[in-house]
Design a protein around this motif. Structure first.
Motif, mmCIF file in Angstrom:
data_model
loop_
_atom_site.group_PDB
_atom_site.id
_atom_site.type_symbol
_atom_site.label_atom_id
_atom_site.label_comp_id
_atom_site.label_asym_id
_atom_site.label_seq_id
_atom_site.Cartn_x
_atom_site.Cartn_y
_atom_site.Cartn_z
ATOM 1 N N SER A 99 0.836 -1.198 0.000
ATOM 2 C CA SER A 99 0.000 0.000 0.000
ATOM 3 C C SER A 99 0.873 1.250 0.000
ATOM 4 N N ASN A 103 -2.599 6.112 1.335
ATOM 5 C CA ASN A 103 -3.847 5.450 0.965
ATOM 6 C C ASN A 103 -4.621 4.872 2.147
ATOM 7 N N GLN A 106 -8.160 3.729 1.153
ATOM 8 C CA GLN A 106 -8.113 2.447 0.438
ATOM 9 C C GLN A 106 -7.969 1.296 1.429
ATOM 10 N N ASP A 193 -5.220 -1.929 -4.573
ATOM 11 C CA ASP A 193 -6.335 -1.729 -5.495
ATOM 12 C C ASP A 193 -6.834 -3.074 -6.008
ATOM 13 N N MET A 308 -12.194 1.307 -5.042
ATOM 14 C CA MET A 308 -12.448 0.851 -3.677
ATOM 15 C C MET A 308 -13.920 0.944 -3.294
#
Length: 325
Positions: A99, A103, A106, A193, A308
């Motif tokens: 990651s 983020n 996310q 993602d 997301m």
């Protein structure tokens, strides 16, 4: 006339000195570019702790051609068996999620959906856990939002700076950390993602394969010739699996031979190269997709490049066996 001759003489001397200086610097630069780095392989008598220190160092090597080495899978197995974490009850699969520093939203969507969902109710033998792997913020980047979850216990934060061309080092650092901190049979590496349909994963891992090896490296196969001048078969970084034996081999190969192996700043290709160096062949896992369009088939395990905000809908579809797309 005298002044003109003096000016002309000064001009000629300046030109000559400039040529001499340029020639000297060119020779020095040429020697430097062609000098032998005299790379000496790291002794294979190092302890596991010393190996891990080498990995955490994040060595970036000059792009040398690959050289043969005497490192063996037997040494890798011995290294794996010496890790203190082996005393823990192993997870069936451990999820290592790469990651970016900023983020946090996310990551929150992943926590709220596939990473913490109870996929295997009543199946006590199929256990799993996860960690996010982060690097430090990039000081040259202006962030519009700051992360809110850096204190979470599901984050491993390296001391490297966030940058795409350091991603291979970030992943290797993550590999070394999870080997030290967690015991597991399989590791699934994926990106933030990516949606992972965990319910479909065990069948991929336990299904017998013809001529199967005790070292498993599986995913969606890709190929490149660009980075090392040779054909590298590797699994797409959206999601691939290594069993513990293969992961130990990759970590040790990186630590010991990172100065002899061409550094490939694309993490999935570099992982493939290290597996190839150790004689571990890539297994084609059907359902490890690289694009969103594949989500019509819910035998799919990996859905990549997913917004997301679609994670909850995908989770509902995966759990209920319906088609989302």
């Amino acid at each position: 006339m005298k002044d003109k001759r003096m000016l002309r003489s000064t001009y000629y001397r300046t030109v000559v000195y400039s040529i001499v200086l340029f020639t000297f610097l060119s020779i020095i630069l040429s020697i430097w570019l062609h000098m032998d780095y005299n790379v000496t392989p790291v002794s294979t008598s190092l302890t596991p702790t010393q190996y891990m220190r080498l990995v955490r160092r994040g060595v970036t090597a000059p792009p040398l051609l690959s050289r043969p080495h005497n490192y063996s899978l037997a040494q890798s197995d011995a290294f794996c068996e010496e890790l203190p974490v082996n005393q823990q009850k192993p997870y069936f699969v451990f999820l290592m999620i790469i990651s970016s520093w900023q983020n946090s939203e996310q990551r929150d969507h992943i926590r709220a959906t596939w990473a913490r969902y109870k996929w295997f109710k009543g199946q006590t033998e199929i256990t799993y856990s996860y960690k996010f792997i982060l690097s430090q913020r990039d000081p040259e980047r202006n962030y519009t939002e700051l992360p809110t979850d850096l204190g979470s216990d599901d984050i491993l934060l390296s001391d490297m700076q966030e940058h795409y061309y350091l991603l291979d080092m970030k992943v290797m650092w993550g590999f070394s950390q999870v080997l030290q901190l967690h015991n597991f049979h399989f590791l699934l590496k994926c990106d933030d993602d990516t949606f992972v349909n965990l319910y479909r994963l065990p069948a991929k891992l336990v299904t017998p394969r013809a001529g199967s090896s005790p070292y498993l490296y599986g995913g969606h196969p890709l190929e490149t010739h660009h980075w090392s001048g040779e054909s590298i078969n590797y699994a797409a970084g959206s999601g691939y699996v290594l069993n513990r034996k293969a992961l130990c081999a990759v970590v040790l190969a990186h630590a010991v031979y990172s100065l002899e192996t061409p550094r490939i700043p694309i993490e999935d290709a570099y992982t493939g190269l290290l597996n190839s160096r150790m004689g571990i062949k890539l297994v084609n896992f059907q359902g490890f997709a690289t694009e969103h369009e594949s989500c019509k088939d819910f035998t799919t395990v990996i859905f990549h490049h997913i917004n997301m905000r679609l994670f909850k809908k995908l989770l509902h579809a995966a759990v209920n066996g319906t088609h989302f797309c």
